[in-house]
Design an enzyme around this catalytic site. Structure first.
Site, PDB file in Angstrom:
ATOM      1  CG  ASP A   8       6.844  -2.926   9.486  1.00  0.00           C
ATOM      2  OD1 ASP A   8       7.466  -3.293   8.480  1.00  0.00           O
ATOM      3  OD2 ASP A   8       6.453  -1.765   9.658  1.00  0.00           O
ATOM      4  CB  THR A  64      -2.422   7.233  -2.606  1.00  0.00           C
ATOM      5  OG1 THR A  64      -1.702   5.990  -2.818  1.00  0.00           O
ATOM      6  CG2 THR A  64      -1.591   8.388  -3.128  1.00  0.00           C
ATOM      7  CG  ASP A  76       3.149  -2.943   8.922  1.00  0.00           C
ATOM      8  OD1 ASP A  76       3.491  -4.050   8.463  1.00  0.00           O
ATOM      9  OD2 ASP A  76       3.107  -1.917   8.234  1.00  0.00           O
ATOM     10  NE  ARG A 103      -2.259  -0.135   3.860  1.00  0.00           N
ATOM     11  CZ  ARG A 103      -3.031   0.143   4.886  1.00  0.00           C
ATOM     12  NH1 ARG A 103      -4.339   0.006   4.763  1.00  0.00           N
ATOM     13  NH2 ARG A 103      -2.540   0.573   6.016  1.00  0.00           N
TER      14      ARG A 103
HETATM   15  C1  PRP Z   1      -0.309  -5.190   4.355  1.00  0.00           C
HETATM   16  C2  PRP Z   1      -1.007  -6.511   4.377  1.00  0.00           C
HETATM   17  C3  PRP Z   1      -1.866  -6.439   3.150  1.00  0.00           C
HETATM   18  C4  PRP Z   1      -2.226  -4.978   3.080  1.00  0.00           C
HETATM   19  C5  PRP Z   1      -3.641  -4.803   3.521  1.00  0.00           C
HETATM   20  O1  PRP Z   1       0.728  -5.169   3.456  1.00  0.00           O
HETATM   21  O2  PRP Z   1      -0.128  -7.596   4.396  1.00  0.00           O
HETATM   22  O3  PRP Z   1      -1.217  -6.858   1.972  1.00  0.00           O
HETATM   23  O4  PRP Z   1      -1.351  -4.298   3.981  1.00  0.00           O
HETATM   24  O5  PRP Z   1      -4.025  -3.473   3.370  1.00  0.00           O
HETATM   25  P1  PRP Z   1      -5.151  -3.051   2.324  1.00  0.00           P
HETATM   26  O6  PRP Z   1      -6.274  -4.022   2.485  1.00  0.00           O
HETATM   27  O7  PRP Z   1      -5.512  -1.663   2.786  1.00  0.00           O
HETATM   28  O8  PRP Z   1      -4.572  -3.059   0.956  1.00  0.00           O
HETATM   29  P2  PRP Z   1       1.682  -3.881   3.292  1.00  0.00           P
HETATM   30  O9  PRP Z   1       1.088  -2.928   2.310  1.00  0.00           O
HETATM   31  O10 PRP Z   1       1.994  -3.336   4.649  1.00  0.00           O
HETATM   32  O11 PRP Z   1       2.965  -4.469   2.592  1.00  0.00           O
HETATM   33  P3  PRP Z   1       4.091  -5.424   3.219  1.00  0.00           P
HETATM   34  O12 PRP Z   1       3.430  -6.739   3.563  1.00  0.00           O
HETATM   35  O13 PRP Z   1       5.066  -5.557   2.119  1.00  0.00           O
HETATM   36  O14 PRP Z   1       4.641  -4.750   4.439  1.00  0.00           O
HETATM   37  N1  URA Z   2      -1.788  -3.683   6.893  1.00  0.00           N
HETATM   38  C1  URA Z   2      -1.373  -4.183   8.075  1.00  0.00           C
HETATM   39  O1  URA Z   2      -0.362  -4.889   8.137  1.00  0.00           O
HETATM   40  N2  URA Z   2      -2.094  -3.925   9.174  1.00  0.00           N
HETATM   41  C2  URA Z   2      -3.209  -3.180   9.147  1.00  0.00           C
HETATM   42  O2  URA Z   2      -3.838  -2.976  10.210  1.00  0.00           O
HETATM   43  C3  URA Z   2      -3.621  -2.653   7.912  1.00  0.00           C
HETATM   44  C4  URA Z   2      -2.909  -2.934   6.807  1.00  0.00           C
END
Ligand code: PRP
Ligand code: URA
Length: 209
Positions: free
Chosen positions: A204, A109, A201, A105
């Site tokens: 993370d 945005t 997160d 994400r």
């Molecule tokens: C997190 C999670 C999803 C997304 C969900 O990934 O693992 O893929 O957010 O959010 P959404 O429903 O609003 O799209 P992130 O974007 O943090 O990426 P990452 O796993 O690479 O840290």
């Molecule tokens: N992605 C995450 O990892 N946690 C949240 O709560 C939302 C999006």
């Protein structure tokens, strides 16, 4: 108000592990272990009504007809956090192939940014489990499902741990026929689109970043 085509797996062992996972004191080692265990436990319910086909076999005593999964399985984690569920699922479905979809994400945005795609060549006719622990706005999941549909996938299920009502609504506004399996539907998103109460997160916490 229940959501259509959403399956909440409220098994007490899963709920216990999910509660430990949500706790902010769980470090990346514990988080990784719990996510792996919950994903494995969810597989039973997620695959409960998959079609099977008869298979003639010979036991040590006589011929008989067994039953096996009708279609090969493809597991598709959304990177990064979906990777934390892959091994748990593979323990139960060791013949599955793996595809990978990189989506994150944009923090400003909140729009999904797709940066990597690799699917097995025969994915179209397989049973696909799309895995990601979090369904927040639904942007990442919706984009991933659109990509899988373009690749010809006909049978897929979205498997997450924690879903926000907003994410369920977005996913099903675009892809109402794709069932969502989760361990909990949480209350809402906060102003930064994090799930409340959520677990923070996921990427993370899983990778210690
Ligand atoms: C997190 C999670 C999803 C997304 C969900 O990934 O693992 O893929 O957010 O959010 P959404 O429903 O609003 O799209 P992130 O974007 O943090 O990426 P990452 O796993 O690479 O840290
Ligand atoms: N992605 C995450 O990892 N946690 C949240 O709560 C939302 C999006």
């Amino acid at each position: 108000m229940p959501f259509a085509n959403v399956h909440i797996i409220e098994h007490p062992v899963i709920q216990t592990k999910l509660t430990e996972l949500r706790d902010y004191t769980a470090d990346h080692r514990k988080f990784r272990t719990l996510l792996d265990e919950i994903a494995g436990l969810m597989v039973y319910e997620v695959t409960r009504d998959w079609p099977t086909m008869p298979k003639p076999i010979q036991t040590p005593l006589e011929k008989t007809i067994g039953h096996v999964l009708a279609r090969p399985v493809t597991l598709v984690p959304i990177l990064r956090a979906g990777l934390g569920m892959a091994d748990g699922v593979l323990k139960l479905l060791p013949d599955a192939r793996l595809g990978h979809l990189g989506v994150y994400r944009n923090e400003t945005t909140l729009e999904p940014v797709a940066y990597y795609q690799k699917l097995p060549p025969d994915v179209a006719d397989t049973e696909v489990l799309l895995i990601d622990p979090m369904l927040a706005t639904g942007g990442s999941g919706t984009a991933a499902i659109s990509f899988l549909k373009k690749a010809g996938v006909k049978h897929m299920r979205f498997v997450c741990l924690v879903a926000a009502p907003e994410g369920i609504q977005m996913l099903h506004a675009h892809h109402p026929e794709v069932p969502i399996y989760c361990a909990a539907v949480d209350r809402q998103l906060n102003e930064k689109a994090y799930i409340l109460p959520g677990l923070g997160d996921a990427g993370d916490r899983l990778f210690g970043t």
